[in-house]
Design a protein around this motif. Structure first.
Motif, PDB file in Angstrom:
ATOM      1  N   ASP A  48      10.306   3.622  -4.615  1.00  0.00           N
ATOM      2  CA  ASP A  48      10.848   4.151  -5.871  1.00  0.00           C
ATOM      3  C   ASP A  48      10.016   3.703  -7.064  1.00  0.00           C
ATOM      4  OD1 ASP A  48      12.883   5.540  -4.638  1.00  0.00           O
ATOM      5  OD2 ASP A  48      14.376   3.946  -4.888  1.00  0.00           O
ATOM      6  N   LYS A  49       9.488   2.506  -6.989  1.00  0.00           N
ATOM      7  CA  LYS A  49       8.618   2.005  -8.060  1.00  0.00           C
ATOM      8  C   LYS A  49       7.389   2.903  -8.201  1.00  0.00           C
ATOM      9  CE  LYS A  49       5.922  -1.346  -7.000  1.00  0.00           C
ATOM     10  NZ  LYS A  49       5.373  -2.663  -6.623  1.00  0.00           N
ATOM     11  N   TYR A  50       6.784   3.260  -7.069  1.00  0.00           N
ATOM     12  CA  TYR A  50       5.606   4.132  -7.110  1.00  0.00           C
ATOM     13  C   TYR A  50       5.978   5.547  -7.532  1.00  0.00           C
ATOM     14  CZ  TYR A  50       2.718   0.534  -4.949  1.00  0.00           C
ATOM     15  OH  TYR A  50       2.017  -0.622  -4.710  1.00  0.00           O
ATOM     16  N   ARG A  51       7.134   5.996  -7.106  1.00  0.00           N
ATOM     17  CA  ARG A  51       7.567   7.347  -7.503  1.00  0.00           C
ATOM     18  C   ARG A  51       7.720   7.461  -9.011  1.00  0.00           C
ATOM     19  NH1 ARG A  51      11.334   6.829  -2.598  1.00  0.00           N
ATOM     20  NH2 ARG A  51      10.258   8.065  -0.991  1.00  0.00           N
ATOM     21  N   ARG A  52       8.246   6.410  -9.635  1.00  0.00           N
ATOM     22  CA  ARG A  52       8.433   6.440 -11.083  1.00  0.00           C
ATOM     23  C   ARG A  52       7.099   6.479 -11.818  1.00  0.00           C
ATOM     24  NH1 ARG A  52      12.603   2.780  -9.717  1.00  0.00           N
ATOM     25  NH2 ARG A  52      11.232   1.005 -10.124  1.00  0.00           N
ATOM     26  N   ASN A  66       9.603  14.632  -3.579  1.00  0.00           N
ATOM     27  CA  ASN A  66      10.879  14.516  -4.271  1.00  0.00           C
ATOM     28  C   ASN A  66      10.843  15.143  -5.664  1.00  0.00           C
ATOM     29  OD1 ASN A  66      12.846  12.619  -2.627  1.00  0.00           O
ATOM     30  ND2 ASN A  66      10.777  11.800  -2.358  1.00  0.00           N
ATOM     31  N   ASN A  67       9.811  15.960  -5.910  1.00  0.00           N
ATOM     32  CA  ASN A  67       9.666  16.653  -7.201  1.00  0.00           C
ATOM     33  C   ASN A  67       9.731  15.689  -8.381  1.00  0.00           C
ATOM     34  OD1 ASN A  67       9.519  19.313  -6.041  1.00  0.00           O
ATOM     35  ND2 ASN A  67      11.717  19.166  -5.662  1.00  0.00           N
ATOM     36  N   MET A  68       9.039  14.569  -8.240  1.00  0.00           N
ATOM     37  CA  MET A  68       9.031  13.567  -9.299  1.00  0.00           C
ATOM     38  C   MET A  68       7.662  13.499  -9.962  1.00  0.00           C
ATOM     39  SD  MET A  68      11.253  10.442  -7.609  1.00  0.00           S
ATOM     40  CE  MET A  68      11.213   9.502  -9.146  1.00  0.00           C
ATOM     41  N   GLU A  69       7.663  13.527 -11.290  1.00  0.00           N
ATOM     42  CA  GLU A  69       6.438  13.357 -12.066  1.00  0.00           C
ATOM     43  C   GLU A  69       6.287  11.885 -12.426  1.00  0.00           C
ATOM     44  OE1 GLU A  69       4.147  15.529 -12.968  1.00  0.00           O
ATOM     45  OE2 GLU A  69       5.084  17.311 -12.123  1.00  0.00           O
ATOM     46  N   GLY A  70       5.108  11.359 -12.196  1.00  0.00           N
ATOM     47  CA  GLY A  70       4.875   9.963 -12.534  1.00  0.00           C
ATOM     48  C   GLY A  70       4.635   9.757 -14.010  1.00  0.00           C
ATOM     49  N   THR A  71       4.994   8.579 -14.508  1.00  0.00           N
ATOM     50  CA  THR A  71       4.815   8.283 -15.938  1.00  0.00           C
ATOM     51  C   THR A  71       3.413   7.786 -16.260  1.00  0.00           C
ATOM     52  OG1 THR A  71       5.628   6.018 -15.593  1.00  0.00           O
ATOM     53  CG2 THR A  71       7.249   7.705 -16.199  1.00  0.00           C
ATOM     54  N   LEU A 109       0.854  -1.185   0.000  1.00  0.00           N
ATOM     55  CA  LEU A 109       0.000   0.000   0.000  1.00  0.00           C
ATOM     56  C   LEU A 109       0.889   1.233   0.000  1.00  0.00           C
ATOM     57  CD1 LEU A 109      -2.759   1.411   0.222  1.00  0.00           C
ATOM     58  CD2 LEU A 109      -2.583   1.188   2.707  1.00  0.00           C
ATOM     59  N   ALA A 110       0.624   2.128  -0.942  1.00  0.00           N
ATOM     60  CA  ALA A 110       1.344   3.401  -1.001  1.00  0.00           C
ATOM     61  C   ALA A 110       0.483   4.472  -0.347  1.00  0.00           C
ATOM     62  CB  ALA A 110       1.652   3.783  -2.458  1.00  0.00           C
ATOM     63  N   TYR A 111       1.038   5.151   0.639  1.00  0.00           N
ATOM     64  CA  TYR A 111       0.306   6.166   1.392  1.00  0.00           C
ATOM     65  C   TYR A 111       0.569   7.546   0.777  1.00  0.00           C
ATOM     66  CZ  TYR A 111      -0.169   2.706   5.214  1.00  0.00           C
ATOM     67  OH  TYR A 111      -0.440   1.596   5.971  1.00  0.00           O
ATOM     68  N   TYR A 112      -0.257   7.902  -0.198  1.00  0.00           N
ATOM     69  CA  TYR A 112      -0.177   9.240  -0.785  1.00  0.00           C
ATOM     70  C   TYR A 112      -1.096  10.192  -0.026  1.00  0.00           C
ATOM     71  CZ  TYR A 112       2.484   7.998  -4.979  1.00  0.00           C
ATOM     72  OH  TYR A 112       3.480   7.620  -5.846  1.00  0.00           O
ATOM     73  N   HIS A 113      -0.701  11.466   0.021  1.00  0.00           N
ATOM     74  CA  HIS A 113      -1.562  12.486   0.609  1.00  0.00           C
ATOM     75  C   HIS A 113      -1.201  13.832  -0.012  1.00  0.00           C
ATOM     76  CE1 HIS A 113      -4.428  14.272   3.159  1.00  0.00           C
ATOM     77  NE2 HIS A 113      -3.655  14.638   4.152  1.00  0.00           N
ATOM     78  N   ASN A 114      -1.984  14.866   0.335  1.00  0.00           N
ATOM     79  CA  ASN A 114      -1.858  16.170  -0.286  1.00  0.00           C
ATOM     80  C   ASN A 114      -2.036  16.001  -1.799  1.00  0.00           C
ATOM     81  OD1 ASN A 114       0.585  16.130   2.076  1.00  0.00           O
ATOM     82  ND2 ASN A 114      -1.135  17.529   2.346  1.00  0.00           N
ATOM     83  N   LYS A 115      -1.309  16.719  -2.616  1.00  0.00           N
ATOM     84  CA  LYS A 115      -1.553  16.569  -4.045  1.00  0.00           C
ATOM     85  C   LYS A 115      -1.043  15.232  -4.556  1.00  0.00           C
ATOM     86  CE  LYS A 115      -1.169  18.808  -8.513  1.00  0.00           C
ATOM     87  NZ  LYS A 115      -0.667  19.977  -9.285  1.00  0.00           N
ATOM     88  N   ASN A 116       0.219  14.940  -4.333  1.00  0.00           N
ATOM     89  CA  ASN A 116       0.727  13.617  -4.721  1.00  0.00           C
ATOM     90  C   ASN A 116       1.984  13.274  -3.922  1.00  0.00           C
ATOM     91  OD1 ASN A 116       2.565  15.328  -6.052  1.00  0.00           O
ATOM     92  ND2 ASN A 116       2.941  13.805  -7.650  1.00  0.00           N
ATOM     93  N   ASN A 117       1.976  13.605  -2.634  1.00  0.00           N
ATOM     94  CA  ASN A 117       3.143  13.332  -1.798  1.00  0.00           C
ATOM     95  C   ASN A 117       3.113  11.899  -1.285  1.00  0.00           C
ATOM     96  OD1 ASN A 117       3.815  16.003  -2.147  1.00  0.00           O
ATOM     97  ND2 ASN A 117       3.113  16.656  -0.132  1.00  0.00           N
TER      98      ASN A 117
END
Length: 487
Positions: free
Chosen positions: A463-467, A474-479, A382-390
């Motif tokens: 890192d998999k979810y960040r990509r 981390n100022n990363m845009e997802g693909t 489970l990836a815990y995202y919150h705010n816009k995409n943190n």
């Protein structure tokens, strides 16, 4: 031919016809099950009595658990209203579809009509689809329920506190205050406003009003497969309760509200039973996120989980979930398998044999687990995202890694209010921390120094979810991000 012979043969023909009809009935496929999702608003993990709540009573919710499967490790995809509801209806992480936060009448985005909802997928299968209650995925046409797969809608476009009234139920006197800028709170039928809620008395009628609408929908569609999405306004503040439940619980306003929403569950179940629909209806009871603890005695309970609504600790995301389907789901069973509200869509699609979503989703089908395979482990991450995409945390198995970030907190120096009044918000910077949720559900004991290899493993998962889904921290845009609709 002898008439006596003919008349003697008639009973045989009737017997043969009855036998043929019986064979035909036996071979006839069972009708697809009806689906009802009862979604509570801000109900904490430990609010129903069967999850440890009280001192009020929730006999109908408890009965639902006694005749079905109760989950003890079920999560909302995000700890906030709009994001969580988008996940439930689309089977996607909210950040995948560009949704975040809790939108109001000023929202510049909405659920994209290109995303397929449970309602749209079931409607294409021949289901009648109805929604009663809080939508919160777009406040005006063409982003209301009727444009997202529902045949009927009766309810609010957003939260019941998004109105221009103070904690005494009077209009805010300071016209420069942001809450004073809210328009009248509209009760919508179809796409049109049919009533304005401008008092606590109006809030008091919502649970009963919604329940009556839900019962009517079931009765009117008893001869068709149907999907009913009943999204209650309660137990979100401001709390509202009808006269028949005021003071009844002996546990204050919150207890009264809990007993009324429990009554609502009972009315739905009674209607199914009276119309002989119980065994062919899947009833799902859950909540959109954890309790809004800053409201003190007008908020619910996490049962000792850390923090609450709008935080990525488990008090914000772990919610009650009960699924009943008599004759299919073993009664009085409990599962501690990790699941999320995103997983409801693919499971419902599989059971009903509806078409699968065209675009990629994040939900996982847990039909096998639901039907009794206790060895099934459909979800492990489970990836815990919150705010816009943190991306604020990642879970794998029993381990949860929390990343350094600023977060809202209900702990010191925050204050807790009560009797409709909220306390003050506070934020805190949390450090990198590793928790073993199997032995530490309160997330109190940081184990990162003892298990550096687990930290490394979870960083790789993150890192998999960040990509793919990005990470604002981390100022990363997802693909794989898809845009929300722009208003």
């Amino acid at each position: 031919m002898d008439l006596k012979y003919i008349f003697s043969f008639i009973p045989f023909l009737f017997t043969l016809g009855a036998s043929a009809a019986s064979i035909t009935d036996e071979n006839k496929p069972a009708p697809p099950p009806n689906i009802i999702i009862i979604l509570m608003d801000d109900m904490g993990y430990a609010d129903p009595v069967c999850y440890g709540g009280g001192p009020y009573q929730t006999p109908n919710i408890d009965k639902l658990a006694a005749q079905g499967l109760r989950f003890t490790d079920f999560y909302a995809a995000q700890p906030i209203c709009t994001a969580s509801r988008s996940a439930l209806l689309t089977g996607c992480y909210p950040t995948r579809i560009g949704i975040s936060g809790a939108i109001d009448h000023n929202a510049k985005f909405a659920l994209n009509p290109d995303e397929q909802t449970i309602a749209e997928l079931l409607k294409s299968k021949g289901y009648k689809t109805g929604m009663v209650g809080k939508w919160h995925l777009g406040h005006k046409e063409p982003y209301l329920p009727l444009q997202n797969g529902f045949d009927e809608f009766y309810g609010l476009p957003y939260s019941n506190d998004m109105w221009a009234y103070d904690y005494e139920g009077k209009k805010w006197q300071d016209s420069t205050f942001w809450r004073a800028q809210y328009p009248p709170l509209p009760l919508i039928e179809g796409n049109k406003t049919v009533k304005i809620i401008d008092s606590f008395d109006g809030q008091d009628q919502l649970t009963t009003d919604y329940t009556n609408r839900a019962v009517s929908f079931i009765k009117r569609n008893k001869n068709n497969p149907f999907f009913l999405y009943l999204a209650h306004a309660m137990v979100h503040v401001p709390l509202g309760v009808s006269e028949k439940f005021k003071g009844k619980s002996g546990a204050g306003m919150f207890g009264d509200v809990m007993e009324e929403v429990d009554w609502s569950v009972g009315e739905v179940m009674k209607t199914l039973e009276q119309n002989h629909l119980l065994e062919n209806t899947i009833v799902i009871f859950t909540s959109d996120n954890g309790p809004w603890l800053t409201f003190g005695n007008h908020a619910g309970s996490t049962g000792g989980l850390r923090e609450g609504k709008a935080t990525i600790f488990d008090g914000g995301l772990k919610v009650p979930c009960i699924i009943s389907w008599p004759g299919h789901v073993k009664p009085a069973t409990v599962s501690n398998q990790l699941l999320t509200n995103m997983d409801l869509l693919p499971t419902i699609v599989n059971i009903t044999q509806a078409a699968k979503p065209i675009k990629k989703i994040d939900g996982i089908d847990f039909t096998e687990l639901l039907l009794g395979n206790t060895q099934s482990t459909p979800r492990d991450e489970l990836a815990y995202y919150h705010n816009k995409n943190n991306l604020k945390a990642i879970r794998k198995g029993k381990w949860k890694l929390v990343f350094p970030a600023e977060t809202e907190t209900y702990e010191v120096p925050a204050t807790i209010g009560g009797d409709r009044y909220p306390g003050k918000y506070a934020t805190v910077k949390v450090p990198l921390a590793l928790y073993n949720l199997a032995i530490d559900p309160g997330e109190d004991r940081d184990l990162k120094d003892q298990y550096p290899e687990i930290v490394k493993q979870l960083q790789q998962v993150a890192d998999k979810y960040r990509r793919t889904l990005g990470d604002g921290l981390n100022n990363m845009e997802g693909t794989e991000i898809r845009p929300a609709a722009q208003l």
